[in-house]
Motif scaffolding. Structure first.
Motif, mmCIF file in Angstrom:
data_model
loop_
_atom_site.group_PDB
_atom_site.id
_atom_site.type_symbol
_atom_site.label_atom_id
_atom_site.label_comp_id
_atom_site.label_asym_id
_atom_site.label_seq_id
_atom_site.Cartn_x
_atom_site.Cartn_y
_atom_site.Cartn_z
ATOM 1 N N ARG A 156 44.476 41.256 97.109
ATOM 2 C CA ARG A 156 44.109 41.185 98.137
ATOM 3 C C ARG A 156 42.218 41.219 98.042
ATOM 4 O O ARG A 156 41.746 40.906 98.697
ATOM 5 C CB ARG A 156 45.094 42.317 98.431
ATOM 6 C CG ARG A 156 45.735 41.482 99.426
ATOM 7 C CD ARG A 156 46.050 42.942 101.058
ATOM 8 N NE ARG A 156 46.595 44.208 100.283
ATOM 9 C CZ ARG A 156 47.549 44.519 100.005
ATOM 10 N NH1 ARG A 156 48.693 44.111 99.457
ATOM 11 N NH2 ARG A 156 48.048 46.083 99.258
ATOM 12 N N LEU A 157 42.448 42.059 96.738
ATOM 13 C CA LEU A 157 40.850 42.339 96.071
ATOM 14 C C LEU A 157 40.462 41.468 96.073
ATOM 15 O O LEU A 157 39.054 41.673 95.790
ATOM 16 C CB LEU A 157 41.236 43.354 94.987
ATOM 17 C CG LEU A 157 41.087 45.113 95.127
ATOM 18 C CD1 LEU A 157 41.765 45.905 94.457
ATOM 19 C CD2 LEU A 157 40.582 45.815 96.218
ATOM 20 N N LYS A 158 41.204 40.258 94.791
ATOM 21 C CA LYS A 158 40.716 38.842 94.740
ATOM 22 C C LYS A 158 40.261 38.412 95.785
ATOM 23 O O LYS A 158 38.868 37.764 95.834
ATOM 24 C CB LYS A 158 41.156 38.791 94.045
ATOM 25 C CG LYS A 158 41.890 38.751 92.497
ATOM 26 C CD LYS A 158 43.092 38.307 91.506
ATOM 27 C CE LYS A 158 42.928 38.285 90.084
ATOM 28 N NZ LYS A 158 43.477 37.845 89.391
ATOM 29 N N ARG A 159 40.184 38.474 96.841
ATOM 30 C CA ARG A 159 40.241 37.307 98.061
ATOM 31 C C ARG A 159 39.458 37.815 98.862
ATOM 32 O O ARG A 159 38.201 37.681 99.036
ATOM 33 C CB ARG A 159 41.338 37.677 98.676
ATOM 34 C CG ARG A 159 43.269 36.008 98.019
ATOM 35 C CD ARG A 159 43.815 35.832 99.489
ATOM 36 N NE ARG A 159 44.431 37.282 100.251
ATOM 37 C CZ ARG A 159 45.474 37.327 99.852
ATOM 38 N NH1 ARG A 159 45.978 36.473 98.151
ATOM 39 N NH2 ARG A 159 46.385 38.460 100.075
ATOM 40 N N ALA A 160 39.153 39.504 99.022
ATOM 41 C CA ALA A 160 38.034 40.000 99.390
ATOM 42 C C ALA A 160 36.888 39.781 98.640
ATOM 43 O O ALA A 160 35.822 39.662 99.449
ATOM 44 C CB ALA A 160 38.527 41.665 99.383
ATOM 45 N N TRP A 161 36.768 40.045 97.228
ATOM 46 C CA TRP A 161 35.602 40.051 96.733
ATOM 47 C C TRP A 161 35.059 38.878 96.464
ATOM 48 O O TRP A 161 34.268 37.689 96.189
ATOM 49 C CB TRP A 161 35.884 40.481 94.728
ATOM 50 C CG TRP A 161 36.270 41.775 94.649
ATOM 51 C CD1 TRP A 161 37.023 42.249 94.658
ATOM 52 C CD2 TRP A 161 34.621 42.335 94.717
ATOM 53 N NE1 TRP A 161 36.296 44.201 94.512
ATOM 54 C CE2 TRP A 161 35.323 43.789 94.918
ATOM 55 C CE3 TRP A 161 33.059 42.250 95.159
ATOM 56 C CZ2 TRP A 161 34.064 45.079 94.732
ATOM 57 C CZ3 TRP A 161 32.044 43.185 95.129
ATOM 58 C CH2 TRP A 161 32.924 44.682 94.859
ATOM 59 N N SER A 162 36.191 37.459 96.444
ATOM 60 C CA SER A 162 35.750 35.570 96.436
ATOM 61 C C SER A 162 35.631 35.429 97.928
ATOM 62 O O SER A 162 34.522 34.448 98.384
ATOM 63 C CB SER A 162 37.212 34.588 96.356
ATOM 64 O OG SER A 162 38.024 35.468 97.413
ATOM 65 N N TYR A 179 48.249 43.926 96.372
ATOM 66 C CA TYR A 179 47.210 44.883 96.175
ATOM 67 C C TYR A 179 45.701 44.067 95.181
ATOM 68 O O TYR A 179 44.629 43.808 95.974
ATOM 69 C CB TYR A 179 47.140 47.049 95.545
ATOM 70 C CG TYR A 179 46.523 46.556 95.614
ATOM 71 C CD1 TYR A 179 44.915 47.665 96.667
ATOM 72 C CD2 TYR A 179 45.473 47.361 94.533
ATOM 73 C CE1 TYR A 179 43.904 47.772 96.370
ATOM 74 C CE2 TYR A 179 44.155 47.652 94.503
ATOM 75 C CZ TYR A 179 42.969 48.493 95.576
ATOM 76 O OH TYR A 179 42.136 49.281 95.202
#
Length: 355
Positions: A349-355, A346
């Motif tokens: 996925r958040l880090k990829r979404a923010w990047s 989770y």
């Protein structure tokens, strides 16, 4: 009075360290009756085994000396050589019995305690020359026990010897007019009987005396509560100092934990009571616990994580479980892989979404 009071306070069994110190200082359990029993037993054995041969050897030597005395030179060097020869022959006849007696005396002490080399008993002490201390020792429990023991031994041995010799009174009277050569075997047999009776009596006396001496020695080694506490401080350290050292160690561990929190992948919280910081990078077998804490430490971990931008995930069951089962710098157990993987996934996925 103060000494009696101190002795009355010594109600606790001695520690092993106290017993070892007593042995080092030469304070050991020692019954003189046990040593006497060994020596008399060895004397009986030597007399029964070597008595005949030793007496025969000495008889031959003395008979030759008397038979040839009229032609033996006894002036100058001749007298010295004669004395040396007689001494060597006598020594050869009694060497083994005397060696046996020496070994018995040594065994009588070794069997009670291991060998002790201590000079403390030889050091000068005022109590050894003090009239008051000497008077106290004279009327001590130990002196009373020795007096009773001496009377008891005298009565028992005297009674046994009388009972043994009384039936032999006629035979003993006849020895006065008997050939001297025939006296020795009779005397030897009678002596061995007497020694056998004495050994049987001393066996009981030695056993009882050893138990008494051991009890006296053990009572001397007893300790007061203060002595036990002082010994604990000497051996284990002062509890206050140990507590301070423990606080310093915990402080260093907390500082190291807080320094590792910014590099964590995720912080799993209770949310108010527990916090566990996990780190996971490619190539690692499993996530690693880099910090954990409860209450104030948990709050500090969350604050450091928030300042460093580390994701904080609330999962009370997982946080409690990891806090209880995982130590710092330890990988999480396999049974928690799935739950932790979901949290780490989770976060990824958040880090990829923010990047």
């Amino acid at each position: 009075m103060a000494e009696e009071q101190d002795q009355s306070e010594k109600t606790e069994d001695p520690t092993q360290r106290r017993l070892d110190q007593a042995l080092e200082h030469g304070d050991v359990v020692k019954s003189q009756e046990v040593s006497t029993w060994f020596v008399i037993g060895a004397a009986t054995l030597a007399l029964s085994v070597f008595g005949g041969s030793a007496s025969a050897s000495l008889t031959t030597t003395m008979r030759g000396l008397l038979a040839q005395s009229w032609q033996m030179p006894v002036d100058g060097r001749a007298l010295v050589r004669l004395t040396e020869q007689l001494s060597l022959e006598v020594l050869a006849a009694v060497a083994i019995p005397f060696l046996l007696l020496f070994l018995a005396g040594l065994a009588g002490n070794v069997i009670q305690h291991r060998l002790v080399w201590s000079t403390e008993s030889l050091s000068p002490k005022l109590s050894k020359i003090s009239p008051a201390a000497g008077f106290k020792r004279l009327f001590s429990k130990q002196s009373l026990a020795n007096f009773i023991k001496g009377i008891l031994k005298l009565a028992l041995v005297g009674t046994a010897v009388s009972m043994l010799l009384w039936p032999e009174r006629d035979r003993l009277e006849a020895l006065v007019s008997t050939d001297p050569a025939a006296v020795l075997p009779v005397s030897l047999a009678l002596t061995l009987k007497l020694l056998g009776v004495v050994i049987a009596i001393l066996t009981v006396v030695a056993a009882a005396d050893y138990l008494f001496q051991y009890r006296q020695w053990y009572e001397r080694q007893k300790m007061s509560l203060k002595e036990i506490k002082d010994e604990f401080k000497e051996t284990e350290g002062d509890p206050k100092i140990k507590a301070r050292i423990r606080q310093l160690r915990q402080s260093r561990v907390r500082k190291r934990m807080m320094a590792a929190v910014p590099g964590a992948t995720v912080v799993i919280t209770n949310p108010t009571h527990y916090a566990v910081a996990l780190k996971y990078e490619g190539g690692m077998n499993a996530p690693l616990c880099v910090a954990k804490g409860a209450d104030r430490i948990a709050l500090k971990i969350r604050e450091v994580a928030a300042e460093a931008g580390v994701p904080v995930v609330e999962n009370p069951p997982l946080a409690r479980t990891l806090y209880a089962t995982v130590d710092i710098d330890q990988e999480i157990p396999p049974e928690h892989y799935k739950a932790v993987a979901e949290v780490v996934g989770y976060v990824m996925r958040l880090k990829r979404a923010w990047s």
